[in-house]
Design a protein around this motif. Sequence first.
Motif, mmCIF file in Angstrom:
data_model
loop_
_atom_site.group_PDB
_atom_site.id
_atom_site.type_symbol
_atom_site.label_atom_id
_atom_site.label_comp_id
_atom_site.label_asym_id
_atom_site.label_seq_id
_atom_site.Cartn_x
_atom_site.Cartn_y
_atom_site.Cartn_z
ATOM 1 N N LEU A 24 0.810 -1.208 0.000
ATOM 2 C CA LEU A 24 0.000 0.000 0.000
ATOM 3 C C LEU A 24 0.853 1.273 0.000
ATOM 4 O O LEU A 24 0.494 2.266 -0.614
ATOM 5 C CB LEU A 24 -0.924 -0.028 1.221
ATOM 6 N N PHE A 25 1.976 1.237 0.675
ATOM 7 C CA PHE A 25 2.847 2.402 0.770
ATOM 8 C C PHE A 25 4.024 2.331 -0.203
ATOM 9 O O PHE A 25 5.098 2.826 0.074
ATOM 10 C CB PHE A 25 3.332 2.583 2.210
ATOM 11 N N ARG A 26 3.824 1.640 -1.327
ATOM 12 C CA ARG A 26 4.795 1.495 -2.426
ATOM 13 C C ARG A 26 6.019 0.662 -2.057
ATOM 14 O O ARG A 26 6.983 0.615 -2.806
ATOM 15 C CB ARG A 26 5.252 2.860 -2.951
ATOM 16 N N GLN A 27 6.015 0.022 -0.902
ATOM 17 C CA GLN A 27 7.157 -0.786 -0.495
ATOM 18 C C GLN A 27 7.142 -2.134 -1.224
ATOM 19 O O GLN A 27 6.092 -2.627 -1.603
ATOM 20 C CB GLN A 27 7.192 -1.001 1.022
ATOM 21 N N GLN A 28 8.309 -2.667 -1.401
ATOM 22 C CA GLN A 28 8.459 -4.011 -1.953
ATOM 23 C C GLN A 28 9.008 -4.884 -0.836
ATOM 24 O O GLN A 28 9.813 -4.436 -0.023
ATOM 25 C CB GLN A 28 9.428 -3.979 -3.129
ATOM 26 N N ILE A 29 8.574 -6.134 -0.786
ATOM 27 C CA ILE A 29 9.106 -7.079 0.187
ATOM 28 C C ILE A 29 10.013 -8.024 -0.589
ATOM 29 O O ILE A 29 9.572 -8.689 -1.520
ATOM 30 C CB ILE A 29 7.991 -7.883 0.890
ATOM 31 N N THR A 30 11.284 -8.068 -0.223
ATOM 32 C CA THR A 30 12.259 -8.906 -0.905
ATOM 33 C C THR A 30 12.602 -10.113 -0.043
ATOM 34 O O THR A 30 12.916 -9.959 1.140
ATOM 35 C CB THR A 30 13.549 -8.110 -1.210
ATOM 36 N N ALA A 31 12.541 -11.295 -0.634
ATOM 37 C CA ALA A 31 12.908 -12.523 0.074
ATOM 38 C C ALA A 31 14.427 -12.666 0.043
ATOM 39 O O ALA A 31 15.026 -12.675 -1.024
ATOM 40 C CB ALA A 31 12.240 -13.731 -0.572
ATOM 41 N N VAL A 40 14.774 -18.214 4.991
ATOM 42 C CA VAL A 40 14.427 -17.132 4.080
ATOM 43 C C VAL A 40 13.717 -16.078 4.916
ATOM 44 O O VAL A 40 12.781 -16.388 5.650
ATOM 45 C CB VAL A 40 13.517 -17.624 2.934
ATOM 46 N N GLN A 41 14.176 -14.851 4.837
ATOM 47 C CA GLN A 41 13.597 -13.736 5.583
ATOM 48 C C GLN A 41 13.071 -12.701 4.593
ATOM 49 O O GLN A 41 13.702 -12.441 3.572
ATOM 50 C CB GLN A 41 14.659 -13.078 6.472
ATOM 51 N N ASN A 42 11.927 -12.107 4.884
ATOM 52 C CA ASN A 42 11.348 -11.060 4.052
ATOM 53 C C ASN A 42 11.733 -9.704 4.614
ATOM 54 O O ASN A 42 11.497 -9.438 5.795
ATOM 55 C CB ASN A 42 9.821 -11.200 4.023
#
Length: 132
Positions: A24-31, A40-42
């Motif tokens: 929603l706030f334009r963030q990307q979650i990278t694995a 694996v951490q997000n």
Amino acid sequence: MAWKLKYRCKACGYEVEVYDGRGLFRQQITAMFCPDCKTVQNIVVGGIIADVAPSFRSEVGRLCLQCGSDRIRIWDKKTCPKCTSKREQNDACIDSAEREHTRPEVKCTSKREQNVKFQGTMEPTGEKEFWT
């Protein structure tokens, strides 16, 4: 918006949830894969938080959220972190045997066990959930 997807290793059953898309706030979650704690951490990258905290602008210089390691790297969404770690240990075992000395922290297995255990490939389970 984004999707939360679940991956499972065919060999050992390890499961992880990762995100595809932007929040929603334009963030990307990278694995990110951590070779130290074998998980694996997000991590959050970009978006509004990066405007305030410049360290969130990229994956560079980030730490593992579980163990604090600085050796994390972007996960390829294919390789199981648990099985890969076992494979790396056995590669070290084979290398050390070739050099005629051993590393006590590495537990060696036979070639037969290597062929059976180390086929850890992560695959999508088909489970997905809408995420904002």
